[in-house]
Design a protein around this motif. Sequence first.
Motif, PDB file in Angstrom:
ATOM      1  N   SER A  58       0.824  -1.200   0.000  1.00 47.32           N
ATOM      2  CA  SER A  58       0.000   0.000   0.000  1.00 47.32           C
ATOM      3  C   SER A  58       0.867   1.262   0.000  1.00 47.32           C
ATOM      4  CB  SER A  58      -0.906  -0.004   1.234  1.00 47.32           C
ATOM      5  OG  SER A  58      -1.691   1.162   1.289  1.00 47.32           O
ATOM      6  N   ILE A  59       0.522   2.209  -0.851  1.00 46.88           N
ATOM      7  CA  ILE A  59       1.255   3.470  -0.921  1.00 46.88           C
ATOM      8  C   ILE A  59       0.311   4.611  -0.524  1.00 46.88           C
ATOM      9  CG2 ILE A  59       2.974   2.702  -2.577  1.00 46.88           C
ATOM     10  CD1 ILE A  59       0.186   4.914  -3.821  1.00 46.88           C
ATOM     11  N   THR A  60       0.917   5.745  -0.193  1.00 50.62           N
ATOM     12  CA  THR A  60       0.128   6.918   0.165  1.00 50.62           C
ATOM     13  C   THR A  60       0.579   8.112  -0.667  1.00 50.62           C
ATOM     14  OG1 THR A  60       1.668   7.528   1.936  1.00 50.62           O
ATOM     15  CG2 THR A  60      -0.208   6.149   2.534  1.00 50.62           C
ATOM     16  N   GLY A  61      -0.336   9.028  -0.889  1.00 52.22           N
ATOM     17  CA  GLY A  61      -0.002  10.282  -1.542  1.00 52.22           C
ATOM     18  C   GLY A  61       0.221  10.163  -3.034  1.00 52.22           C
ATOM     19  N   PRO A  62       0.607  11.271  -3.655  1.00 55.06           N
ATOM     20  CA  PRO A  62       0.765  11.321  -5.109  1.00 55.06           C
ATOM     21  C   PRO A  62       2.105  10.772  -5.568  1.00 55.06           C
ATOM     22  CG  PRO A  62       1.262  13.451  -4.182  1.00 55.06           C
ATOM     23  CD  PRO A  62       0.804  12.596  -3.030  1.00 55.06           C
ATOM     24  N   PRO A  63       2.249  10.474  -6.859  1.00 58.99           N
ATOM     25  CA  PRO A  63       3.561  10.150  -7.427  1.00 58.99           C
ATOM     26  C   PRO A  63       4.337  11.442  -7.656  1.00 58.99           C
ATOM     27  CG  PRO A  63       1.909  10.103  -9.155  1.00 58.99           C
ATOM     28  CD  PRO A  63       1.176  10.427  -7.879  1.00 58.99           C
ATOM     29  N   ARG A  64       5.631  11.424  -7.318  1.00 57.67           N
ATOM     30  CA  ARG A  64       6.458  12.625  -7.445  1.00 57.67           C
ATOM     31  C   ARG A  64       7.661  12.316  -8.328  1.00 57.67           C
ATOM     32  NH1 ARG A  64       4.385  12.765  -2.015  1.00 57.67           N
ATOM     33  NH2 ARG A  64       3.565  14.824  -1.467  1.00 57.67           N
ATOM     34  N   SER A  65       8.107  13.317  -9.059  1.00 57.73           N
ATOM     35  CA  SER A  65       9.170  13.128 -10.035  1.00 57.73           C
ATOM     36  C   SER A  65      10.522  12.918  -9.352  1.00 57.73           C
ATOM     37  CB  SER A  65       9.239  14.354 -10.942  1.00 57.73           C
ATOM     38  OG  SER A  65      10.258  14.222 -11.898  1.00 57.73           O
ATOM     39  N   ALA A  66      11.264  11.895  -9.817  1.00 57.09           N
ATOM     40  CA  ALA A  66      12.601  11.608  -9.286  1.00 57.09           C
ATOM     41  C   ALA A  66      13.665  11.599 -10.362  1.00 57.09           C
ATOM     42  CB  ALA A  66      12.600  10.259  -8.544  1.00 57.09           C
ATOM     43  N   GLY A  67      13.300  11.778 -11.636  1.00 56.32           N
ATOM     44  CA  GLY A  67      14.270  11.781 -12.722  1.00 56.32           C
ATOM     45  C   GLY A  67      14.750  10.387 -13.077  1.00 56.32           C
ATOM     46  N   GLY A  68      15.296  10.241 -14.288  1.00 49.69           N
ATOM     47  CA  GLY A  68      15.869   8.965 -14.693  1.00 49.69           C
ATOM     48  C   GLY A  68      14.881   7.825 -14.773  1.00 49.69           C
ATOM     49  N   ASN A  69      13.672   8.072 -15.283  1.00 49.78           N
ATOM     50  CA  ASN A  69      12.621   7.051 -15.421  1.00 49.78           C
ATOM     51  C   ASN A  69      12.079   6.558 -14.085  1.00 49.78           C
ATOM     52  OD1 ASN A  69      12.707   6.950 -18.307  1.00 49.78           O
ATOM     53  ND2 ASN A  69      14.587   5.736 -18.139  1.00 49.78           N
ATOM     54  N   LEU A  70      12.322   7.304 -13.013  1.00 51.81           N
ATOM     55  CA  LEU A  70      11.849   6.910 -11.686  1.00 51.81           C
ATOM     56  C   LEU A  70      10.839   7.925 -11.161  1.00 51.81           C
ATOM     57  CD1 LEU A  70      15.195   5.941  -9.889  1.00 51.81           C
ATOM     58  CD2 LEU A  70      13.697   4.459 -11.244  1.00 51.81           C
ATOM     59  N   TRP A  71      10.024   7.448 -10.228  1.00 55.98           N
ATOM     60  CA  TRP A  71       9.188   8.346  -9.443  1.00 55.98           C
ATOM     61  C   TRP A  71       9.273   7.899  -7.991  1.00 55.98           C
ATOM     62  CZ3 TRP A  71       7.151   4.243 -12.110  1.00 55.98           C
ATOM     63  CH2 TRP A  71       6.207   3.435 -11.473  1.00 55.98           C
ATOM     64  N   TYR A  72       8.764   8.714  -7.075  1.00 55.74           N
ATOM     65  CA  TYR A  72       8.828   8.321  -5.670  1.00 55.74           C
ATOM     66  C   TYR A  72       7.524   8.620  -4.950  1.00 55.74           C
ATOM     67  CZ  TYR A  72       9.725  13.187  -4.005  1.00 55.74           C
ATOM     68  OH  TYR A  72       9.649  14.527  -3.699  1.00 55.74           O
ATOM     69  N   THR A  73       7.334   7.904  -3.864  1.00 52.07           N
ATOM     70  CA  THR A  73       6.219   8.145  -2.949  1.00 52.07           C
ATOM     71  C   THR A  73       6.776   8.246  -1.537  1.00 52.07           C
ATOM     72  OG1 THR A  73       5.779   5.765  -2.672  1.00 52.07           O
ATOM     73  CG2 THR A  73       4.545   6.916  -4.393  1.00 52.07           C
ATOM     74  N   LEU A  74       6.027   8.913  -0.667  1.00 51.26           N
ATOM     75  CA  LEU A  74       6.397   9.009   0.737  1.00 51.26           C
ATOM     76  C   LEU A  74       5.645   7.974   1.545  1.00 51.26           C
ATOM     77  CD1 LEU A  74       6.336  12.876   1.341  1.00 51.26           C
ATOM     78  CD2 LEU A  74       8.350  11.409   1.184  1.00 51.26           C
ATOM     79  N   SER A  75       6.291   7.442   2.576  1.00 53.91           N
ATOM     80  CA  SER A  75       5.598   6.551   3.497  1.00 53.91           C
ATOM     81  C   SER A  75       4.545   7.340   4.271  1.00 53.91           C
ATOM     82  CB  SER A  75       6.583   5.915   4.474  1.00 53.91           C
ATOM     83  OG  SER A  75       7.176   6.905   5.299  1.00 53.91           O
ATOM     84  N   ARG A  76       3.592   6.636   4.839  1.00 52.63           N
ATOM     85  CA  ARG A  76       2.513   7.301   5.567  1.00 52.63           C
ATOM     86  C   ARG A  76       3.064   8.161   6.707  1.00 52.63           C
ATOM     87  NH1 ARG A  76      -2.721   6.509   5.378  1.00 52.63           N
ATOM     88  NH2 ARG A  76      -2.438   4.589   4.173  1.00 52.63           N
ATOM     89  N   GLU A  77       4.152   7.693   7.345  1.00 51.44           N
ATOM     90  CA  GLU A  77       4.741   8.419   8.469  1.00 51.44           C
ATOM     91  C   GLU A  77       5.696   9.513   8.010  1.00 51.44           C
ATOM     92  OE1 GLU A  77       4.847   5.140   8.061  1.00 51.44           O
ATOM     93  OE2 GLU A  77       3.220   4.592   9.437  1.00 51.44           O
TER      94      GLU A  77
END
Length: 364
Positions: free
Chosen positions: A333-352
């Motif tokens: 399970s993930i939380t929040g929006p997808p955020r740009s990380a560059g290089g064909n990657l994206w990131y999400t933040l943990s709930r905490e």
Amino acid sequence: MARTARLVSTVAAPLDPSSADAPRVLHWPGRRLLVQRGDTELVTQNLDRLVGEPTSEVRFRAPWPRRFGAVTAAPDQDIAVFAGVHGVRAVEATGAVRWEVRHGCWSGSDTHPSANPDDDLFEEAHEHADSGSAAVSADGLLVWAHVIGPLQSDPETEDGQELWVVVDAGRGTVLGHVETSTTASNSAHTHHPDTGQMGLSIGEGEEGSPALWGQWDGSELTVDEIGIERVILDADPAGRHVLTTSVGQWSLIRHDLRTDSVAGELDAADAVPKHPLNSDDGRTYWDFEAAFLDGAAVIAGTSECDARYGQGRHWLVNTTEMRLEDEIDYPFSITGPPRSAGGNLWYTLSRERDQIHFWELTRD
């Protein structure tokens, strides 16, 4: 049909989230940094190598409390740039101030009791202050900043007049500026792979909230307005297009920077299936974050509107045709929006908000 996200790496936030902003990722071609603002410092970590420990960590002493203004860092971690209520200040890791561009007060008055962050009256004087922002170019040579006049270095700039300035990152000299004709409550910059280009989204509450695109040719700053009531989400890796959304979050809009025109739109209400647990016909809308994977693919989210029903959803969007292709399937399970990380990657933040998860699409 769903596309599967593969977890590339999980990086722990360096600061306790109870006394710090959520960590975020800044990226330029060939460089990726984790930055996190605490009560008294900004921490930056080099994330060029995502597996294993960060290759370097640099801490910068903050010149004022974290709720006043915004902060960014240079790609090589030599300076942190704090955009405060009275000035934009470049701070070195030693604690030395490299330079400061002084400007008018974002609280709307220079007659308040104190402009000194060390004064007990500072927080009270700026309790309702608005905010600008800053960004450092990919080569580390320029700082772009949204400020409010007058500029101390240019007495001809007017009190209360908002400006977009380009600053020499080494010396702090203002190289150029333009009036934005805005009344901002906040703003945010969007990096571009070309060091002479930058995006700026200006939040004006219920006012115009324009999205601006700036170009610095070495001697002159020119600015185009790429939309009213728009927020810039990301620039594609080749720098040809930017993705925006309307302030109401109705549509994703691809803007062609070469022709300064809208190249396609995708309306959430028409394209995104209703959340499985949405039984009250609540509105579906896009997040204020998205991530280009390449020039033809974006990871976009509807996590904000989905949150009231359960798990937020992310989507693979074909930006050539502005078509929704697949939902993203995560291994947990993930939380929040997808955020740009560059290089064909994206990131999400943990709930905490104490971890950053980096993702890539699995191959078909």
